[in-house]
Design a protein around this motif. Structure first.
Motif, PDB file in Angstrom:
ATOM      1  N   PHE A  58       5.540   4.642  -9.231  1.00 21.19           N
ATOM      2  CA  PHE A  58       6.377   3.455  -9.362  1.00 21.19           C
ATOM      3  C   PHE A  58       7.806   3.728  -8.912  1.00 21.19           C
ATOM      4  CE2 PHE A  58       3.559   1.705 -12.973  1.00 21.19           C
ATOM      5  CZ  PHE A  58       2.746   1.082 -12.043  1.00 21.19           C
TER       6      PHE A  58
ATOM      7  N   ASN B  69       7.657   3.891  -5.011  1.00 24.47           N
ATOM      8  CA  ASN B  69       7.286   2.662  -4.315  1.00 24.47           C
ATOM      9  C   ASN B  69       7.760   1.460  -5.130  1.00 24.47           C
ATOM     10  OD1 ASN B  69       6.056   0.529  -3.008  1.00 24.47           O
ATOM     11  ND2 ASN B  69       4.262   1.734  -2.470  1.00 24.47           N
TER      12      ASN B  69
ATOM     13  N   GLU C 297       7.829  -1.671  -4.375  1.00 20.14           N
ATOM     14  CA  GLU C 297       6.978  -2.858  -4.320  1.00 20.14           C
ATOM     15  C   GLU C 297       5.899  -2.818  -5.403  1.00 20.14           C
ATOM     16  OE1 GLU C 297       5.568  -3.180  -0.329  1.00 20.14           O
ATOM     17  OE2 GLU C 297       7.345  -4.285   0.296  1.00 20.14           O
ATOM     18  N   PHE C 298       5.317  -1.643  -5.639  1.00 25.07           N
ATOM     19  CA  PHE C 298       4.330  -1.523  -6.711  1.00 25.07           C
ATOM     20  C   PHE C 298       4.985  -1.801  -8.063  1.00 25.07           C
ATOM     21  CE2 PHE C 298       1.511   1.610  -4.185  1.00 25.07           C
ATOM     22  CZ  PHE C 298       0.882   0.548  -3.559  1.00 25.07           C
ATOM     23  N   ARG C 299       6.184  -1.286  -8.232  1.00 26.59           N
ATOM     24  CA  ARG C 299       6.899  -1.501  -9.489  1.00 26.59           C
ATOM     25  C   ARG C 299       7.159  -3.001  -9.706  1.00 26.59           C
ATOM     26  NH1 ARG C 299      12.718   0.874  -9.974  1.00 26.59           N
ATOM     27  NH2 ARG C 299      11.844   1.800  -8.120  1.00 26.59           N
TER      28      ARG C 299
ATOM     29  N   TRP D  36      -1.309  -4.947 -15.582  1.00 28.68           N
ATOM     30  CA  TRP D  36      -1.543  -3.667 -14.916  1.00 28.68           C
ATOM     31  C   TRP D  36      -0.967  -2.502 -15.712  1.00 28.68           C
ATOM     32  CZ3 TRP D  36      -4.955  -2.427 -11.458  1.00 28.68           C
ATOM     33  CH2 TRP D  36      -5.497  -3.427 -10.661  1.00 28.68           C
TER      34      TRP D  36
ATOM     35  N   LEU E 181      -5.039  -1.203  -7.952  1.00 28.41           N
ATOM     36  CA  LEU E 181      -3.675  -1.746  -7.967  1.00 28.41           C
ATOM     37  C   LEU E 181      -3.148  -1.881  -6.546  1.00 28.41           C
ATOM     38  CD1 LEU E 181      -0.894  -2.417  -9.413  1.00 28.41           C
ATOM     39  CD2 LEU E 181      -0.432   0.010  -9.139  1.00 28.41           C
ATOM     40  N   GLU E 182      -3.351  -0.860  -5.732  1.00 26.42           N
ATOM     41  CA  GLU E 182      -2.876  -0.900  -4.347  1.00 26.42           C
ATOM     42  C   GLU E 182      -3.534  -2.038  -3.578  1.00 26.42           C
ATOM     43  OE1 GLU E 182      -3.537   2.959  -2.665  1.00 26.42           O
ATOM     44  OE2 GLU E 182      -1.994   3.898  -3.902  1.00 26.42           O
TER      45      GLU E 182
ATOM     46  N   ALA F 134      -2.087  -5.335  -4.859  1.00 27.67           N
ATOM     47  CA  ALA F 134      -0.700  -5.499  -4.407  1.00 27.67           C
ATOM     48  C   ALA F 134      -0.662  -5.863  -2.924  1.00 27.67           C
ATOM     49  CB  ALA F 134       0.097  -4.232  -4.674  1.00 27.67           C
ATOM     50  N   ASN F 135      -1.499  -5.236  -2.110  1.00 32.34           N
ATOM     51  CA  ASN F 135      -1.539  -5.569  -0.688  1.00 32.34           C
ATOM     52  C   ASN F 135      -1.995  -7.004  -0.476  1.00 32.34           C
ATOM     53  OD1 ASN F 135      -0.578  -3.139   0.243  1.00 32.34           O
ATOM     54  ND2 ASN F 135      -2.602  -2.224   0.415  1.00 32.34           N
TER      55      ASN F 135
END
Length: 88
Positions: free
Chosen positions: A9, A12, A14-16, A25, A39-40, A43-44
């Motif tokens: 997190f 990255n 964006e993930f956060r 999540w 999660l990836e 998120a994408n």
């Protein structure tokens, strides 16, 4: 939460931000750290980075460009007709 997930997190943003917008999540990753790949993917999909989303965006942009070209072409034809009218 595990240190490697916290590190991910921190690395990255964006993930956060995605996890902040979808707090379920936090619970999922705390219980099952191997859910990082899910999660990836999610998120994408959220950020519109999947292949079908990219193709759709490109088609939309291409359609917009074609419409602009048609409008410019119609504008030029109108100007030419107006000039012919004044020259007659």
């Amino acid at each position: 939460m595990r240190p490697e997930i916290i590190r991910m997190f921190n690395e990255n943003q964006e993930f956060r931000l995605f996890v902040r917008q979808h707090p379920q999540w936090y619970r999922t990753l705390s219980r099952d750290p191997s859910a990082v790949q899910a999660l990836e993917k999610e998120a994408n999909r959220f950020y519109g980075r999947t292949f079908p989303q990219r193709v759709e965006k490109m088609q939309s942009n291409l359609g917009l460009a074609m419409m602009m070209m048609e409008m410019l072409k119609m504008g030029q034809d109108t100007v030419a007709q107006t000039q012919e009218t004044f020259n007659s």
